[in-house]
Design a protein around this motif. Sequence first.
Motif, PDB file in Angstrom:
ATOM      1  N   ILE A   6       9.614  -0.717  -0.782  1.00  0.00           N
ATOM      2  CA  ILE A   6      10.337  -1.247   0.460  1.00  0.00           C
ATOM      3  C   ILE A   6      10.296  -0.202   1.494  1.00  0.00           C
ATOM      4  O   ILE A   6      10.153  -0.293   2.609  1.00  0.00           O
ATOM      5  N   ASP A   7      10.577   1.096   1.076  1.00  0.00           N
ATOM      6  CA  ASP A   7      10.149   2.281   2.168  1.00  0.00           C
ATOM      7  C   ASP A   7       8.641   2.380   2.682  1.00  0.00           C
ATOM      8  O   ASP A   7       8.558   2.457   3.755  1.00  0.00           O
ATOM      9  N   ALA A   8       7.646   2.035   1.883  1.00  0.00           N
ATOM     10  CA  ALA A   8       6.410   2.020   2.040  1.00  0.00           C
ATOM     11  C   ALA A   8       5.862   0.776   3.070  1.00  0.00           C
ATOM     12  O   ALA A   8       5.236   0.735   4.067  1.00  0.00           O
ATOM     13  N   LEU A   9       6.857  -0.436   2.988  1.00  0.00           N
ATOM     14  CA  LEU A   9       6.696  -1.545   3.628  1.00  0.00           C
ATOM     15  C   LEU A   9       7.040  -1.286   5.373  1.00  0.00           C
ATOM     16  O   LEU A   9       6.297  -1.826   6.142  1.00  0.00           O
ATOM     17  N   PHE A  10       8.199  -0.487   5.413  1.00  0.00           N
ATOM     18  CA  PHE A  10       8.487   0.092   6.769  1.00  0.00           C
ATOM     19  C   PHE A  10       7.511   0.893   7.284  1.00  0.00           C
ATOM     20  O   PHE A  10       7.455   0.789   8.454  1.00  0.00           O
ATOM     21  N   ILE A  11       7.096   1.622   6.504  1.00  0.00           N
ATOM     22  CA  ILE A  11       6.034   2.573   7.095  1.00  0.00           C
ATOM     23  C   ILE A  11       4.575   1.839   7.470  1.00  0.00           C
ATOM     24  O   ILE A  11       4.117   1.950   8.816  1.00  0.00           O
ATOM     25  N   VAL A  12       4.330   0.758   6.746  1.00  0.00           N
ATOM     26  CA  VAL A  12       3.115   0.021   7.155  1.00  0.00           C
ATOM     27  C   VAL A  12       3.427  -0.976   8.613  1.00  0.00           C
ATOM     28  O   VAL A  12       2.508  -1.241   9.308  1.00  0.00           O
ATOM     29  N   LEU A  13       4.614  -1.210   8.579  1.00  0.00           N
ATOM     30  CA  LEU A  13       5.113  -2.082   9.748  1.00  0.00           C
ATOM     31  C   LEU A  13       5.072  -1.404  11.163  1.00  0.00           C
ATOM     32  O   LEU A  13       5.426  -1.766  12.123  1.00  0.00           O
ATOM     33  N   ASP A  14       4.853   0.065  11.203  1.00  0.00           N
ATOM     34  CA  ASP A  14       5.117   0.989  12.298  1.00  0.00           C
ATOM     35  C   ASP A  14       3.986   0.279  13.235  1.00  0.00           C
ATOM     36  O   ASP A  14       2.652  -0.010  12.874  1.00  0.00           O
ATOM     37  N   PRO A  15       4.143   0.012  14.490  1.00  0.00           N
ATOM     38  CA  PRO A  15       3.269  -0.741  15.433  1.00  0.00           C
ATOM     39  C   PRO A  15       2.087  -0.073  15.688  1.00  0.00           C
ATOM     40  O   PRO A  15       0.968  -0.693  15.544  1.00  0.00           O
ATOM     41  N   VAL A  50     -12.016   8.459  10.598  1.00  0.00           N
ATOM     42  CA  VAL A  50     -10.761   8.667   9.964  1.00  0.00           C
ATOM     43  C   VAL A  50     -10.658  10.120   9.743  1.00  0.00           C
ATOM     44  O   VAL A  50      -9.518  10.667   9.305  1.00  0.00           O
ATOM     45  N   PHE A  51     -11.426  11.024  10.120  1.00  0.00           N
ATOM     46  CA  PHE A  51     -11.395  12.590   9.965  1.00  0.00           C
ATOM     47  C   PHE A  51     -10.242  12.913  10.683  1.00  0.00           C
ATOM     48  O   PHE A  51      -9.947  12.962  11.740  1.00  0.00           O
ATOM     49  N   GLY A  52      -9.354  13.675   9.925  1.00  0.00           N
ATOM     50  CA  GLY A  52      -8.165  14.280  10.481  1.00  0.00           C
ATOM     51  C   GLY A  52      -7.031  13.237  10.832  1.00  0.00           C
ATOM     52  O   GLY A  52      -5.846  13.711  11.289  1.00  0.00           O
ATOM     53  N   LEU A  53      -7.152  11.949  10.692  1.00  0.00           N
ATOM     54  CA  LEU A  53      -6.480  11.001  10.901  1.00  0.00           C
ATOM     55  C   LEU A  53      -5.121  11.057  10.016  1.00  0.00           C
ATOM     56  O   LEU A  53      -5.031  11.591   8.872  1.00  0.00           O
ATOM     57  N   ASP A  54      -3.752  10.613  10.405  1.00  0.00           N
ATOM     58  CA  ASP A  54      -2.620  10.535   9.577  1.00  0.00           C
ATOM     59  C   ASP A  54      -3.105   9.523   8.464  1.00  0.00           C
ATOM     60  O   ASP A  54      -3.843   8.525   8.563  1.00  0.00           O
ATOM     61  N   PRO A  55      -2.633  10.093   7.191  1.00  0.00           N
ATOM     62  CA  PRO A  55      -3.214   9.102   5.991  1.00  0.00           C
ATOM     63  C   PRO A  55      -2.808   7.663   5.965  1.00  0.00           C
ATOM     64  O   PRO A  55      -3.613   6.908   5.637  1.00  0.00           O
ATOM     65  N   TYR A  56      -1.822   7.488   6.756  1.00  0.00           N
ATOM     66  CA  TYR A  56      -1.289   6.115   6.634  1.00  0.00           C
ATOM     67  C   TYR A  56      -2.057   5.119   7.653  1.00  0.00           C
ATOM     68  O   TYR A  56      -2.546   4.212   7.430  1.00  0.00           O
ATOM     69  N   ILE A  57      -2.338   5.990   8.667  1.00  0.00           N
ATOM     70  CA  ILE A  57      -3.124   5.173   9.663  1.00  0.00           C
ATOM     71  C   ILE A  57      -4.459   5.038   9.295  1.00  0.00           C
ATOM     72  O   ILE A  57      -5.063   3.989   9.456  1.00  0.00           O
ATOM     73  N   GLY A  58      -5.088   6.136   8.823  1.00  0.00           N
ATOM     74  CA  GLY A  58      -6.440   6.006   8.157  1.00  0.00           C
ATOM     75  C   GLY A  58      -6.711   4.944   6.955  1.00  0.00           C
ATOM     76  O   GLY A  58      -7.643   4.116   7.055  1.00  0.00           O
ATOM     77  N   MET A  59      -5.544   4.907   6.310  1.00  0.00           N
ATOM     78  CA  MET A  59      -5.933   4.096   5.026  1.00  0.00           C
ATOM     79  C   MET A  59      -5.565   2.594   5.595  1.00  0.00           C
ATOM     80  O   MET A  59      -6.093   1.498   5.076  1.00  0.00           O
ATOM     81  N   ALA A  60      -4.644   2.458   6.653  1.00  0.00           N
ATOM     82  CA  ALA A  60      -4.548   0.869   7.157  1.00  0.00           C
ATOM     83  C   ALA A  60      -5.927   0.719   7.749  1.00  0.00           C
ATOM     84  O   ALA A  60      -6.185  -0.589   7.606  1.00  0.00           O
ATOM     85  N   LEU A  61      -6.662   1.438   8.559  1.00  0.00           N
ATOM     86  CA  LEU A  61      -8.037   1.016   9.153  1.00  0.00           C
ATOM     87  C   LEU A  61      -8.896   0.661   7.961  1.00  0.00           C
ATOM     88  O   LEU A  61      -9.523  -0.342   8.004  1.00  0.00           O
ATOM     89  N   LEU A  62      -8.941   1.591   7.021  1.00  0.00           N
ATOM     90  CA  LEU A  62     -10.093   1.263   5.702  1.00  0.00           C
ATOM     91  C   LEU A  62      -9.697   0.076   4.929  1.00  0.00           C
ATOM     92  O   LEU A  62     -10.496  -0.813   4.801  1.00  0.00           O
ATOM     93  N   ASP A 348       2.108  11.392  -4.013  1.00  0.00           N
ATOM     94  CA  ASP A 348       1.612  10.687  -2.973  1.00  0.00           C
ATOM     95  C   ASP A 348       1.913   8.962  -3.079  1.00  0.00           C
ATOM     96  O   ASP A 348       0.882   8.224  -2.668  1.00  0.00           O
ATOM     97  N   LEU A 349       2.885   8.806  -3.882  1.00  0.00           N
ATOM     98  CA  LEU A 349       3.001   7.534  -4.400  1.00  0.00           C
ATOM     99  C   LEU A 349       3.510   6.544  -3.053  1.00  0.00           C
ATOM    100  O   LEU A 349       3.054   5.475  -3.021  1.00  0.00           O
ATOM    101  N   ASP A 350       4.066   7.096  -2.084  1.00  0.00           N
ATOM    102  CA  ASP A 350       4.191   6.242  -1.036  1.00  0.00           C
ATOM    103  C   ASP A 350       2.919   5.879  -0.246  1.00  0.00           C
ATOM    104  O   ASP A 350       3.002   4.847   0.337  1.00  0.00           O
ATOM    105  N   ILE A 351       1.848   6.571  -0.331  1.00  0.00           N
ATOM    106  CA  ILE A 351       0.623   6.396   0.423  1.00  0.00           C
ATOM    107  C   ILE A 351       0.071   5.355  -0.421  1.00  0.00           C
ATOM    108  O   ILE A 351      -0.384   4.381   0.072  1.00  0.00           O
ATOM    109  N   THR A 352       0.016   5.222  -1.718  1.00  0.00           N
ATOM    110  CA  THR A 352      -0.496   4.123  -2.547  1.00  0.00           C
ATOM    111  C   THR A 352       0.284   2.969  -2.475  1.00  0.00           C
ATOM    112  O   THR A 352      -0.481   1.838  -2.250  1.00  0.00           O
ATOM    113  N   LEU A 353       1.638   2.956  -2.340  1.00  0.00           N
ATOM    114  CA  LEU A 353       2.214   1.787  -1.865  1.00  0.00           C
ATOM    115  C   LEU A 353       2.136   1.095  -0.613  1.00  0.00           C
ATOM    116  O   LEU A 353       2.031   0.142  -0.552  1.00  0.00           O
ATOM    117  N   SER A 354       1.784   1.940   0.330  1.00  0.00           N
ATOM    118  CA  SER A 354       1.419   1.426   1.635  1.00  0.00           C
ATOM    119  C   SER A 354      -0.190   0.830   1.547  1.00  0.00           C
ATOM    120  O   SER A 354      -0.353  -0.050   2.393  1.00  0.00           O
TER     121      SER A 354
END
Length: 494
Positions: A6-15, A50-62, A348-354
């Motif tokens: 649930i926490d990871a979902l709110f992270i992903v839903l960031d605009p 993606v070099f140097g990007l926030d992991p959540y943003i970079g993984m959202a892109l890839l 890094d479980l939160d990143i995996t769940l994102s």
Amino acid sequence: MIQSAIDALFIVLDPARLGYMFLGISIGIVVGLLPGLSGTVGMALLLPFVFGLDPYIGMALLIGMIAVIHTGDTFPSILLGIPGTSGSQATIMDGFPLAQRGQASRAMGAAFFCSMVGGVIGGIALFLTIPIAEPLITSFSSPELFMLTMLGLSMAGMLAGKSVFKGVMAGLLGLLIGSVGSAPAVPEYRYTFDTLYLTQGISLPVVAIAIFAFPIIITMLTDRTTVSKTGELQNGVLRGIKDSIKNKFLVIRSAVVGVLIGFIPGLGGSVVDWLAYGFGKKTVKNNHFGEGDIRGVIAPESANNAKEGGSLVPTLLFGIPGSGTTAILLGGLTLMGLQAGPQMITSDLDITLSIVWTLVLANVFGAALCIILIKPISKLSLIPGEKIVPFLLVLLVIGAYQSTMSWGDLVIFVIIGLLGYVMTVLDWPRPPLLIGFVLAMSAERYYWISIERYGWDWISNPLVIVLALLIVGLLSGGAIMKKFSKQVETKGGN
């Protein structure tokens, strides 16, 4: 685990992160739409950014891009009979005949809906597998992997059409072409004819494009007609979605096949659609696969997106990439300061769940966007072939050349293309050749590793025996069903 999800979902839903995900979705659809490109090319284009990007943003892109490539590649497969990527080859078998009957919208409606469902099932499988991933992955050693390649090769017999002999010979020809280059077991080169280009083997994108696209281009030029033989475009998006819901068990079965094949490193998208197509053909009653049966679109399209969820398990948790796309994804993780391995389910479980949420949401949004684009893009099937061919040739030449950036790719493209055209004229099935080519290196590699490591004792491995029985059962069942269908046809003709 649930609270973390649930926490990871709110992270992903960031605009901001949603914006990057939609950018990745858009790029993925374009990459899939252009014949000859692939997920590897798309990932290579995005990797520097993606070099140097926030992991959540970079993984959202890839992940946004990876999730929808096998959704966007449906357009050229159905409308033009040309695989957008290696994961959309089987879709051609029934999708293109449907487009020729003016039912492109119906075929794409079913394809996109099934891609969405398969992608969601793949994301759920990734989530459920996280706690039990280690024993699942490590249970497959070289003998089991070899038997899985044999299972893939058995599809050559299933997809042989009316003549099993032609199908087997086409599969063997694919194995021969796939053995060009360096041998996996001994330090030698085979069938290179003292040509430096051939030492690295023949590229899969070149073979896949040539064997399907070249005959279509020649046919377009000689027939001087539109893809749609009816000259009109029928509205059938909702009908295609209803077809998918009606065949919901086929959708689920095929998605499960996709997830399971995705789990196994080295098999991946090049063969998963054929396996799903072959299983669909043998488990669906009264089918007309290869002649424009909508179920022949549903099976592979459900599997190829589901495969992505499965393939991320060994990639993220063990650093074992199952394809070129996931290999580049590992590079992306490193550029963002992450390391694939057990820490992906601990610190890094939160990143995996994102990643799980991104995979699910990207499949839903990507399928919705493709459905919106169906009507304008379907009009391609009404354009006379001779007007499309010049544009297609440019794309295909670029797609072939980008594989290894060598002029040898263009030469091989023409040679394999002419072979594909001759096979079409002689009514030889082309899918078995491609299956043989895809699995040639894997089959040889796993065979020699098994012999070197276990001698002949690996034959008595219980899982090997189970897979062998499955292969025999599928081939026997296929032969019985084919014989039965011939008897029914004979009685019907009388």
